[in-house]
Design a protein around this motif. Structure first.
Motif, PDB file in Angstrom:
ATOM      1  N   PRO A  52      -8.147   1.462  -6.524  1.00  0.00           N
ATOM      2  CA  PRO A  52      -7.079   0.454  -6.418  1.00  0.00           C
ATOM      3  C   PRO A  52      -5.979   0.811  -5.424  1.00  0.00           C
ATOM      4  O   PRO A  52      -5.304  -0.076  -4.906  1.00  0.00           O
ATOM      5  N   TRP A  53      -5.779   2.105  -5.140  1.00  0.00           N
ATOM      6  CA  TRP A  53      -4.675   2.494  -4.241  1.00  0.00           C
ATOM      7  C   TRP A  53      -5.125   2.666  -2.800  1.00  0.00           C
ATOM      8  O   TRP A  53      -4.344   3.060  -1.949  1.00  0.00           O
ATOM      9  N   TRP A  54      -6.417   2.365  -2.523  1.00  0.00           N
ATOM     10  CA  TRP A  54      -6.954   2.576  -1.174  1.00  0.00           C
ATOM     11  C   TRP A  54      -6.063   1.927  -0.115  1.00  0.00           C
ATOM     12  O   TRP A  54      -5.655   2.548   0.857  1.00  0.00           O
ATOM     13  N   GLU A  55      -5.744   0.676  -0.307  1.00  0.00           N
ATOM     14  CA  GLU A  55      -4.950  -0.055   0.694  1.00  0.00           C
ATOM     15  C   GLU A  55      -3.512   0.447   0.769  1.00  0.00           C
ATOM     16  O   GLU A  55      -2.857   0.324   1.792  1.00  0.00           O
ATOM     17  N   ASP A  56      -3.023   1.009  -0.353  1.00  0.00           N
ATOM     18  CA  ASP A  56      -1.624   1.430  -0.386  1.00  0.00           C
ATOM     19  C   ASP A  56      -1.355   2.676   0.454  1.00  0.00           C
ATOM     20  O   ASP A  56      -0.200   3.013   0.706  1.00  0.00           O
ATOM     21  N   LEU A  57      -2.418   3.367   0.859  1.00  0.00           N
ATOM     22  CA  LEU A  57      -2.221   4.633   1.572  1.00  0.00           C
ATOM     23  C   LEU A  57      -1.572   4.442   2.941  1.00  0.00           C
ATOM     24  O   LEU A  57      -0.946   5.350   3.465  1.00  0.00           O
ATOM     25  N   VAL A  58      -1.732   3.262   3.531  1.00  0.00           N
ATOM     26  CA  VAL A  58      -1.148   3.041   4.860  1.00  0.00           C
ATOM     27  C   VAL A  58      -0.361   1.738   4.904  1.00  0.00           C
ATOM     28  O   VAL A  58      -0.594   0.818   4.117  1.00  0.00           O
ATOM     29  N   THR A  59       0.575   1.690   5.837  1.00  0.00           N
ATOM     30  CA  THR A  59       1.244   0.436   6.176  1.00  0.00           C
ATOM     31  C   THR A  59       0.991   0.173   7.653  1.00  0.00           C
ATOM     32  O   THR A  59       0.721   1.094   8.423  1.00  0.00           O
ATOM     33  N   ARG A  60       1.072  -1.088   8.017  1.00  0.00           N
ATOM     34  CA  ARG A  60       0.970  -1.404   9.444  1.00  0.00           C
ATOM     35  C   ARG A  60       2.256  -0.991  10.143  1.00  0.00           C
ATOM     36  O   ARG A  60       3.352  -1.233   9.610  1.00  0.00           O
ATOM     37  N   THR A  61       2.136  -0.397  11.291  1.00  0.00           N
ATOM     38  CA  THR A  61       3.309   0.062  12.025  1.00  0.00           C
ATOM     39  C   THR A  61       4.281  -1.098  12.236  1.00  0.00           C
ATOM     40  O   THR A  61       3.880  -2.186  12.662  1.00  0.00           O
ATOM     41  N   GLY A  62       5.525  -0.837  11.923  1.00  0.00           N
ATOM     42  CA  GLY A  62       6.543  -1.867  12.110  1.00  0.00           C
ATOM     43  C   GLY A  62       6.739  -2.736  10.895  1.00  0.00           C
ATOM     44  O   GLY A  62       7.594  -3.622  10.898  1.00  0.00           O
ATOM     45  N   THR A  63       5.930  -2.511   9.854  1.00  0.00           N
ATOM     46  CA  THR A  63       6.143  -3.256   8.602  1.00  0.00           C
ATOM     47  C   THR A  63       6.246  -2.246   7.468  1.00  0.00           C
ATOM     48  O   THR A  63       5.833  -1.102   7.605  1.00  0.00           O
TER      49      THR A  63
END
Ligand code: MG
Length: 411
Positions: A359-370
């Protein structure tokens, strides 16, 4: 032999196992603008526990730019001969590294993109597509371990209903391409050493495929994976029975380096045969392409040696009329890196997503600038990041929650 006068000023690459030093990788800095004359100063890793261990690699430079990449598992990441190298010379630096390469190579692409202010796909020749299609690794039934105990009939666990329900969930989540394992056991006790399936086992597998097609229809690309388990005769008998279901691919029917065996299966069925996740370099792909052993190629952008090798393999496949469905079991760091490469080759179809249950796979990164986590994959595709480098930033708070014991955060 090495000239004594120049020995100290040249760097020779000694091939693994020894041999006569021959390649001279000395470069002249005279044509390098000062602002591009930067050096690698440190390499570090942190290992995160997802559904696999993800080794996140950080490569630091004296320009204040850090690039990130990923290796499978922990793998040693030695600074060694990388110290002082110019990270912009990606091909040359890649040539002087024997192991480990792919994670550091990705970090170098990230550094170069950040320095030049462009996304990695731009460095790879530009893009054929804005969105990179993702296929979802999907599982029906309970854990494989339970089903492989000798007291439970696996057919009570891997039921057509469990497969159909799992497919429905993934399709409803927005994916229009998915894959199941089909090498689940049929009998509690079975001779697996002979790599043969009896008729009951084949009928069980056909029932799983049929149930999925009945549930999701024929507009979804559907693949099944056999994990190298079978003989040519068994794989062929099964593949022929699956022909009515218009599979997008049947993966790894026979052991990975048996290229003629792959060809024999291919020639015996209209099911597209896919393989390649175990092949480690362009040379191995050339061999199986020469043997006409696959309809669809599944290079893993990191198992095959990195983004550079992935692009070479894609070119070889393109010359042979073979599309690419890329294998991938990584965190978002490597997945996004793979997406940049996938966008840059014409014959790409889909990239694997192997963490639907994390469930946390997507939470590991943010798009630069957001500051927005959780938007790597949306509606079954990756909208290619447009920020410099990989276009993502690692959320170290999330990373810290999933460090393997004894590991420390990278900077
Ligand atoms: Mg596979």
């Amino acid at each position: 032999m090495v000239d004594e006068e120049t020995e100290e000023t040249r760097e020779y690459v000694i091939p693994p196992g020894g041999g006569v030093p021959w390649m001279d990788h000395t470069t002249k800095e005279s044509h390098r603008p000062a602002e591009r004359d930067i050096q690698i100063t440190d390499v570090s890793t942190m290992v995160l526990q997802g559904n696999f261990q993800w080794g996140i690699v950080a490569v630091e430079t004296d320009a204040g730019i850090t690039g990130y990449g990923e290796v499978h598992g922990s793998g040693p990441q030695e600074l060694g001969r990388l110290e002082g190298q110019n990270p912009l010379d990606i091909n040359r630096v890649r040539d002087i590294m024997w192991e480990p390469g792919p994670g550091i190579e990705t970090a170098l692409w990230d550094i170069k993109g950040k320095l030049l202010g462009v996304p990695v796909y731009e460095l790879l020749g530009g893009k054929y597509r804005d969105e990179v299609r993702v296929y979802c690794d999907t599982h029906g039934g309970e854990s494989l371990g339970e089903a492989q105990s000798e007291t439970v009939d696996p057919r009570e666990i891997y039921t057509p209903e469990s497969y159909a329900n799992a497919a429905r969930e993934v399709v409803d989540a927005g994916f229009d391409a998915l894959k199941f394992d089909l090498d689940v056991r049929t009998h509690a006790e079975v001779d697996t050493a002979n790599r043969r399936l009896d008729n009951a086992a084949i009928e069980h597998k056909v029932s799983l495929v049929e149930a999925v097609r009945e549930e999701i229809g024929y507009d979804v690309d559907l693949g099944f994976d056999l994990h190298w388990n079978f003989t040519v005769e068994t794989a062929t008998r099964l593949a022929e029975k699956l022909e009515p279901y218009d599979l997008a691919w049947l993966e790894d029917p026979v052991p990975p380096h048996k290229y003629d065996a792959h060809r024999r299966v291919r020639e015996a069925t209209s099911c597209p045969i896919m393989t390649g996740e175990n092949l480690r370099n362009p040379g191995e792909f050339k061999e199986i392409l020469d043997a006409e052993g696959m309809d669809v190629a599944a290079p893993d952008p990191h198992n095959c040696g990195g983004l550079r090798n992935f692009r070479k393999i894609a070119t070889l496949c393109d010359l042979n009329g073979v599309p690419i469905v890329a294998h991938n079991i990584c965190s978002p760091v490597s997945t996004v890196a793979a997406a940049h490469a996938a966008a840059s080759v014409p014959n790409f179809v889909a990239l694997e997503y192997h963490a639907y249950d994390v469930p946390w796979w997507e939470d590991l990164v943010t798009r630069t600038g957001t500051d927005r986590p959780g938007d790597v994959i949306e509606n079954g595709s990756i909208d290619l990041p447009e920020g410099p480098g990989l276009g993502i930033e690692i959320d170290m708070d999330v990373a810290s929650e999933h460090l393997v014991p004894g590991e420390e955060l990278v900077e």
